[in-house]
Scaffold this active site. Structure first.
Site, PDB file in Angstrom:
ATOM      1  N   SER A 100      21.461  41.087 -91.688  1.00 46.23           N
ATOM      2  CA  SER A 100      22.411  42.158 -91.343  1.00 46.23           C
ATOM      3  C   SER A 100      22.355  43.361 -92.295  1.00 46.23           C
ATOM      4  O   SER A 100      22.406  44.507 -91.831  1.00 46.23           O
ATOM      5  CB  SER A 100      23.834  41.592 -91.263  1.00 46.23           C
ATOM      6  OG  SER A 100      24.178  40.900 -92.451  1.00 46.23           O
ATOM      7  N   GLY A 144      33.499  37.997-100.790  1.00 44.12           N
ATOM      8  CA  GLY A 144      33.500  38.950 -99.687  1.00 44.12           C
ATOM      9  C   GLY A 144      34.881  39.158 -99.082  1.00 44.12           C
ATOM     10  O   GLY A 144      35.229  40.270 -98.668  1.00 44.12           O
ATOM     11  N   ASP A 164      30.794  37.239 -91.943  1.00 49.53           N
ATOM     12  CA  ASP A 164      29.759  36.296 -91.494  1.00 49.53           C
ATOM     13  C   ASP A 164      29.570  35.169 -92.520  1.00 49.53           C
ATOM     14  O   ASP A 164      28.495  35.023 -93.100  1.00 49.53           O
ATOM     15  CB  ASP A 164      28.450  37.088 -91.295  1.00 49.53           C
ATOM     16  CG  ASP A 164      27.306  36.213 -90.815  1.00 49.53           C
ATOM     17  OD1 ASP A 164      27.572  35.145 -90.244  1.00 49.53           O
ATOM     18  OD2 ASP A 164      26.141  36.611 -91.011  1.00 49.53           O
TER      19      ASP A 164
HETATM   20  N1  SAM Z   1      25.192  38.237 -92.887  1.00 50.97           N
HETATM   21  C1  SAM Z   1      23.874  37.691 -93.154  1.00 50.97           C
HETATM   22  C2  SAM Z   1      22.941  38.110 -92.043  1.00 50.97           C
HETATM   23  O1  SAM Z   1      23.392  38.252 -90.888  1.00 50.97           O
HETATM   24  O2  SAM Z   1      21.761  38.331 -92.314  1.00 50.97           O
HETATM   25  C3  SAM Z   1      23.900  36.192 -93.297  1.00 50.97           C
HETATM   26  C4  SAM Z   1      24.950  35.658 -94.194  1.00 50.97           C
HETATM   27  S1  SAM Z   1      24.978  33.921 -94.411  1.00 50.97           S
HETATM   28  C5  SAM Z   1      25.506  33.319 -92.875  1.00 50.97           C
HETATM   29  C6  SAM Z   1      26.385  33.710 -95.430  1.00 50.97           C
HETATM   30  C7  SAM Z   1      26.193  34.169 -96.863  1.00 50.97           C
HETATM   31  O3  SAM Z   1      27.470  34.227 -97.512  1.00 50.97           O
HETATM   32  C8  SAM Z   1      25.359  33.240 -97.721  1.00 50.97           C
HETATM   33  O4  SAM Z   1      24.274  33.959 -98.264  1.00 50.97           O
HETATM   34  C9  SAM Z   1      26.313  32.760 -98.843  1.00 50.97           C
HETATM   35  O5  SAM Z   1      25.672  32.636-100.101  1.00 50.97           O
HETATM   36  C10 SAM Z   1      27.322  33.873 -98.871  1.00 50.97           C
HETATM   37  N2  SAM Z   1      28.678  33.531 -99.338  1.00 50.97           N
HETATM   38  C11 SAM Z   1      29.338  32.359 -99.233  1.00 50.97           C
HETATM   39  N3  SAM Z   1      30.615  32.504 -99.642  1.00 50.97           N
HETATM   40  C12 SAM Z   1      30.772  33.804 -99.990  1.00 50.97           C
HETATM   41  C13 SAM Z   1      31.864  34.589-100.433  1.00 50.97           C
HETATM   42  N4  SAM Z   1      33.083  34.049-100.608  1.00 50.97           N
HETATM   43  N5  SAM Z   1      31.673  35.900-100.665  1.00 50.97           N
HETATM   44  C14 SAM Z   1      30.452  36.473-100.484  1.00 50.97           C
HETATM   45  N6  SAM Z   1      29.373  35.787-100.061  1.00 50.97           N
HETATM   46  C15 SAM Z   1      29.528  34.470 -99.803  1.00 50.97           C
END
Ligand code: SAM
Length: 280
Positions: A100, A144, A164
């Site tokens: 994304s 996030g 996400d």
């Molecule tokens: N949005 C990306 C895409 O579409 O290419 C994919 C994201 S992936 C599903 C979720 C990501 O969130 C992971 O890389 C994980 O390390 C990160 N993550 C998990 N908890 C988080 C948080 N509380 N804040 C920020 N990032 C977080």
């Protein structure tokens, strides 16, 4: 401790649906010259090598983007999404999948801003590297969900917010409606995109009901199932909840979903949903 790595899943059918919806929304906001903010709360690494050990282990992209890449009858509405893939894969071989943040990086204009957060100690530096020369972008190694309070409303008063999470932490299902409520209080006109998996239908439905019951208007759902709901392990479907969908989004999704289903639901056991959950 975060163990989820998107590199195992990049380019799967869920990414395809998510990124098509994202592309449509970004292009709609670009119809006005006024700048906007792209806020990506869970950004991942940005770029994924599809020949990596991680991707090879699950092979998820083979039943996702790889099936799309092989088609010769791709609907013209998907031209923008495909053009971004081609930027990262200029030759015939599909080598990289852009996540994304990279999709937004390609589509946003000089006047727009990106705010990206990623917590994983390995993925955060990879993401930073992708944006090292990009003056429009702020990248933080922070939670996030906290950005939904601290970065909203944007100065431009226009924005797309992609939420996400990996749902690795089961609390994510409960956190989302609460965090969304806080965000919406601050910025009611933003376009919010919330990705969800269907692993347990009841768990997912509870979260969707939680969003619907917030009292927010204009909520839509776009879901693609490649298997029927079942009690086995693994994701059978995924979807996007969109708050304040751009006016063309339903029409665009009605136009592309039948083709996406035919292309990705190879066993012909799935289904799709295009639904307005809450109207004006
Ligand atoms: N949005 C990306 C895409 O579409 O290419 C994919 C994201 S992936 C599903 C979720 C990501 O969130 C992971 O890389 C994980 O390390 C990160 N993550 C998990 N908890 C988080 C948080 N509380 N804040 C920020 N990032 C977080």
């Amino acid at each position: 401790m975060l163990s989820y790595r998107h590199s195992y899943h990049a380019g799967n059918h869920a990414d395809v649906l998510k990124h098509i919806v994202l592309t449509f929304c970004i292009e709609s906001l670009k119809e006005k010259e006024k700048p906007f903010l792209y806020l990506d709360t869970h950004s991942g690494a940005g770029r994924y090598l599809l020949k990596s050990e991680h991707a090879a282990k699950t092979g998820e992209y083979l039943s996702g983007i790889n099936l799309i890449w092989q088609q010769s009858n791709i609907p013209a509405l998907l031209n923008t999404y495909i053009s971004i893939l081609k930027r990262y894969n200029p030759f015939e071989e599909l080598k990289y999948y852009p996540g994304s943040p990279l999709i937004a990086k390609q589509l946003l204009r000089e006047q727009d801003k990106l705010n990206l957060t990623e917590l994983h100690p390995t993925d955060y530096p990879l993401l930073r590297q992708e944006f090292s020369k990009d003056k429009r972008t702020k990248i933080l190694r922070e939670d996030g969900f906290s950005q939904l309070k601290s970065k909203l409303p944007p100065d431009s008063r226009r924005g797309i917010i992609l939420i996400d999470p990996s749902y690795e932490i089961k609390d994510d299902y409960q956190t989302i409606p609460t965090a969304l409520f806080e965000a919406y209080k601050r910025f009611a006109t933003g376009v919010y995109l919330i990705w969800y998996p269907v692993v347990s239908r009841s768990q997912t439905q509870k979260m969707i009901d939680g969003i619907v019951n917030l009292g927010i208007k204009r909520i839509s759902q776009f879901e693609l199932a490649i298997k029927p709901d079942n009690n086995q392990k693994g994701m059978t479907a995924s979807g996007m909840i969109v708050i304040n969908p751009p006016w063309k989004l339903h029409e665009q999704m009605h136009a592309v979903m039948p083709w996406l289903k035919t292309t990705l639901d190879t066993e012909k056991t799935g289904n799709y949903i295009i639904k307005e959950l809450v109207s004006e």
